[in-house]
Enzyme design. Structure first.
Site, mmCIF file in Angstrom:
data_model
loop_
_atom_site.group_PDB
_atom_site.id
_atom_site.type_symbol
_atom_site.label_atom_id
_atom_site.label_comp_id
_atom_site.label_asym_id
_atom_site.label_seq_id
_atom_site.Cartn_x
_atom_site.Cartn_y
_atom_site.Cartn_z
ATOM 1 N N GLU A 140 -15.507 -15.819 -15.876
ATOM 2 C CA GLU A 140 -15.789 -14.456 -15.394
ATOM 3 C C GLU A 140 -16.750 -14.380 -14.209
ATOM 4 O O GLU A 140 -17.658 -13.553 -14.195
ATOM 5 C CB GLU A 140 -16.296 -13.603 -16.565
ATOM 6 C CG GLU A 140 -15.326 -13.619 -17.743
ATOM 7 C CD GLU A 140 -15.811 -12.827 -18.967
ATOM 8 O OE1 GLU A 140 -16.959 -12.381 -18.976
ATOM 9 O OE2 GLU A 140 -15.006 -12.662 -19.914
ATOM 10 N N ASN A 183 -11.678 -19.394 -15.777
ATOM 11 C CA ASN A 183 -11.162 -18.443 -16.773
ATOM 12 C C ASN A 183 -11.661 -17.024 -16.473
ATOM 13 O O ASN A 183 -12.845 -16.837 -16.183
ATOM 14 C CB ASN A 183 -11.698 -18.898 -18.148
ATOM 15 C CG ASN A 183 -11.027 -18.225 -19.329
ATOM 16 O OD1 ASN A 183 -9.798 -18.189 -19.420
ATOM 17 N ND2 ASN A 183 -11.825 -17.694 -20.250
ATOM 18 N N HIS A 218 -6.646 -10.165 -22.360
ATOM 19 C CA HIS A 218 -7.071 -9.078 -23.261
ATOM 20 C C HIS A 218 -6.311 -7.824 -22.845
ATOM 21 O O HIS A 218 -6.788 -7.023 -22.049
ATOM 22 C CB HIS A 218 -8.590 -8.882 -23.199
ATOM 23 C CG HIS A 218 -9.336 -10.040 -23.768
ATOM 24 N ND1 HIS A 218 -9.247 -10.388 -25.103
ATOM 25 C CD2 HIS A 218 -10.139 -10.960 -23.199
ATOM 26 C CE1 HIS A 218 -9.989 -11.462 -25.322
ATOM 27 N NE2 HIS A 218 -10.534 -11.834 -24.185
ATOM 28 N N GLU A 247 -7.032 -16.201 -24.132
ATOM 29 C CA GLU A 247 -7.676 -15.278 -25.082
ATOM 30 C C GLU A 247 -6.778 -14.093 -25.387
ATOM 31 O O GLU A 247 -7.229 -12.942 -25.440
ATOM 32 C CB GLU A 247 -9.019 -14.773 -24.509
ATOM 33 C CG GLU A 247 -9.966 -15.872 -24.064
ATOM 34 C CD GLU A 247 -11.349 -15.362 -23.620
ATOM 35 O OE1 GLU A 247 -11.677 -14.193 -23.892
ATOM 36 O OE2 GLU A 247 -12.081 -16.138 -23.005
ATOM 37 N N ASP A 249 -4.808 -11.060 -26.734
ATOM 38 C CA ASP A 249 -4.670 -10.085 -27.813
ATOM 39 C C ASP A 249 -4.058 -8.818 -27.228
ATOM 40 O O ASP A 249 -4.070 -8.616 -26.024
ATOM 41 C CB ASP A 249 -5.981 -9.794 -28.581
ATOM 42 C CG ASP A 249 -7.218 -9.692 -27.720
ATOM 43 O OD1 ASP A 249 -7.131 -9.183 -26.594
ATOM 44 O OD2 ASP A 249 -8.294 -10.109 -28.196
#
Ligand code: HAH
Length: 337
Positions: A140, A183, A218, A247, A249
């Site tokens: 990030e 990432n 996400h 990650e 979801d």
């Protein structure tokens, strides 16, 4: 013959995707116990949700606390699963001492911070050398706000833009065979995507050892659009690096939705979520040459970091396995095609 799906007829997800990519889950100290069976049934890769972050591994300059991370590494080994490392350099979940001055000065200088970063990376990457096959080296670092490239952080302020290159160099020195990833989230929004590409391209131009881009994923049942996801995968792939979903979801709530009244997902949410999972996994399969792993940020709906975040008092149901670890409609959409 009956069409009914018997208990013992539930296919393992990782086995279904054996010719495509790894299927991973984020785990923590508790879920390696409470979700042990479902993890073993469907996943061939794990990532520690928190246990390998700076503040948990290295709370004081001369104190490393590896117990929880070691438990997760042992869990992966016992179950013959791959292990991803998350994360070495991030502006969050990082202790204050890292940026503090040595002799009572308010802030560390560039040299001190680089030396501390290098020591941390050498100790952590070195400890799991040969077991962790891929590291999220920098997490990030890109700013979300329009018009600004890099995120304002203590790393950037104290070291300067080359803190990112240095992190990759230190990680490569510590384990030359580990695959090193950049990432980030909101990775499919075109403006942020292009800022990530600018960063990765500049690292490649400088000869920095970077091997992949981690797309956090996400997402929710409305955003990002399938077109934006496809374009992002294509543009990142043009850099010649491997891609991983790190990650994933799929929140059942739109980003603006603040409702807190639901005790279970509505039938409509589950249906929409199933369609979304179906379309994104179809896309993932089309890109199997560049996409080497798809990790969910959890395993089943009994635990997700999205419970109470970003809306307090609200549960979420973002996975393909429900609170009882049983297949949801989304599971069947991605498990058979
Ligand atoms: C991720 N950030 C982090 O990479 C992961 O380490 C953490 O466990 C959960 C999500 C995504 C994120 C955030 O933390 C805050 C706001 C937006 C996105």
């Amino acid at each position: 013959m009956s069409d009914r799906k018997e208990e013992n007829a539930i296919p393992g997800l990782a086995a279904q995707y054996g010719d495509y990519f790894d299927i991973g889950a984020a785990v923590n100290r508790r879920t390696i116990k409470t979700q042990q069976q479902v993890l073993a049934a469907h996943f061939n890769s794990v990532t520690a949700e928190n246990e390998m972050k700076f503040e948990l591994l290295h709370p004081q300059e001369h104190l490393y606390t590896f117990e929880a991370a070691d438990e997760i590494a042992s869990f992966a080994k016992e179950h013959g699963m791959k292990l991803r490392g998350h994360t070495l350099v991030w502006h969050n979940q990082t202790p204050d001492w890292l940026f503090a001055g040595a002799n009572g000065e308010p802030s560390a200088n560039r040299e001190t911070l680089l030396a501390r970063m290098k020591a941390h990376i050498a100790a952590v990457v070195g400890r799991y050398k040969g077991q962790i096959y891929a590291w999220d080296v920098v997490n990030e670092a890109i700013e979300d706000k329009s018009g600004v490239w890099l995120r304002d952080s203590s790393y950037l302020r104290i070291i300067g833009e080359d803190y990112i290159a240095k992190a990759f160099e230190f990680a490569h020195e510590a384990d030359p065979s580990a695959l090193l990833f950049y990432n980030d989230y909101n990775e499919c929004f075109p403006e942020k995507r292009d800022k990530i590409i600018r960063l990765v391209r500049s690292l490649l131009d400088q000869g920095v050892p970077i091997h992949g881009i981690g797309l956090q994923g996400h997402w929710n049942v409305h955003d990002p659009s399938l077109d934006d996801i496809r374009s992002a995968i294509e543009r990142y792939a043009e850099l010649g690096l491997k891609l991983q979903m790190t990650e994933l979801d799929m929140s059942v709530f739109a980003f603006e939705d603040q409702r807190t009244d639901l005790r279970e997902p509505t039938a409509e949410m589950l249906e929409r979520q199933a369609e979304r999972y179906e379309e994104v996994f179809r896309l993932f399969r089309q890109y199997k040459e560049v996409l080497t792993s798809v990790t969910f940020w959890g395993a089943a709906d009994d635990y997700t970091w999205l419970d109470n975040f970003p809306v307090r008092g609200r549960k979420n149901w973002p996975f393909v396995l429900d609170e009882q670890h049983q297949p949801k409609p989304a599971f069947w959409k991605i498990a058979s095609w």
